[in-house]
Design a protein around this motif. Structure first.
Motif, short mmCIF file in Angstrom:
data_model
loop_
_atom_site.label_atom_id
_atom_site.label_comp_id
_atom_site.label_asym_id
_atom_site.label_seq_id
_atom_site.Cartn_x
_atom_site.Cartn_y
_atom_site.Cartn_z
N TRP A 90 5.84 4.36 2.21
CA TRP A 90 5.40 5.46 3.07
C TRP A 90 5.54 6.87 1.96
N ASP A 125 -8.92 4.50 4.71
CA ASP A 125 -8.74 3.68 3.42
C ASP A 125 -9.32 4.56 2.38
N ASN A 132 0.85 -1.23 -0.06
CA ASN A 132 -0.20 -0.03 0.09
C ASN A 132 0.81 1.53 0.02
N ARG A 174 -4.04 4.52 1.73
CA ARG A 174 -4.20 4.75 3.03
C ARG A 174 -3.84 5.97 3.42
N VAL A 206 0.86 4.81 1.85
CA VAL A 206 0.18 5.15 2.87
C VAL A 206 0.81 6.83 3.10
N TYR A 241 1.37 9.00 5.76
CA TYR A 241 1.64 9.03 7.26
C TYR A 241 1.91 10.51 7.50
N ASP A 245 4.84 -1.90 3.05
CA ASP A 245 4.24 -0.66 2.58
C ASP A 245 5.30 0.47 1.84
#
Length: 179
Positions: free
Chosen positions: A113, A175, A3, A132, A5, A7, A111
Motif C-alpha cells: 500500500w 491499473d 502490486n 494500481r 497500490v 489507495y 500487495d
C-alpha cells in the motif's frame, strides 16, 4: 508479484489534503455502508510505503497507536525521524525501484500500500513501480492543497472498476499502463 497500490481519498478537484495538510473535508464526509470496507482492503496489504510528511502527519494525528503495526512500513525520507519502539518501520531513500523491491519482499506475496503522499506516489508512478490506483473521490471542492498525483509526465490508466456510492462518493480503481 505484489502490486504497489495507491489507495487514497481525494476531492473532486484532485487534492488529498488541504494547504495545511488537514483532512477535515474527508473526516466530515460519511461514506456509508456501500463503500469498500477499509478492513477488506487492509487484508490484502503486506507492507506500506509513505513519504516523510505523511509519516509525520500520522504520528501527530494518531498518537495513541501506529495504525500499521501489523505490516512492515517503509518511510521515504532524507531526514532523521523518530521511530516508535517495537514497530517494523524502516527509513529509506534512493531509487523507487529499489524501495519497491524491498517493500515487495517484505510483503511476502501481498500487495504494498502506497499510503501517500502525492509526491511519493508520483515518484513511484514515474519510475514505473505503481501498478494500481484505488481512489475514493469525495464530492467536495477545496480549491487548493496537496495534489493527488503531481507527476511530471503523463501516466496512462486503464479503468478496472467504478462504483458510485449512495453518499455521492465514487470509488475508482485503475491499473497503471506501462509503456
Amino acid at each position: 508479484m505484489a502490486n504497489l497500490v495507491y489507495y487514497v481519498a481525494a476531492t473532486l478537484d484532485g487534492y488529498i489534503a488541504d494547504r495545511q495538510h488537514q483532512l477535515d473535508w474527508l473526516m466530515n464526509f460519511p461514506l456509508g455502508d456501500d463503500a469498500t470496507p477499509y478492513d477488506e482492503f487492509y487484508q490484502t496489504v503486506g507492507a506500506v510505503i509513505m513519504g516523510a510528511e505523511t509519516y509525520s502527519w500520522i504520528q501527530e494525528n494518531s498518537p495513541e497507536a501506529w495504525p500499521y503495526a501489523y505490516v512492515p512500513a517503509f518511510i521515504v525520507t532524507h531526514r532523521s525521524l523518530s521511530v516508535p519502539e517495537g514497530q517494523t518501520i524502516t527509513l529509506v531513500q534512493g531509487e523507487a525501484a529499489d524501495i519497491a523491491a524491498q517493500a515487495r519482499e517484505a510483503a511476502k506475496g501481498k500487495d504494498v500500500w502506497l499510503v501517500g503522499g502525492g509526491k511519493t506516489a508520483a515518484m513511484f508512478a514515474e519510475a514505473g513501480e505503481l501498478q494500481r490506483l484505488f481512489i475514493t473521490q469525495i464530492p467536495v471542492v477545496i480549491g487548493a492543497g496537496i495534489p493527488l498525483l503531481p507527476v511530471s509526465k503523463p501516466v496512462s490508466l486503464k479503468p478496472v472498476t467504478q462504483k458510485v456510492l449512495k453518499s455521492g462518493g465514487v470509488e475508482l480503481v485503475y491499473d497503471v499502463v506501462v509503456g
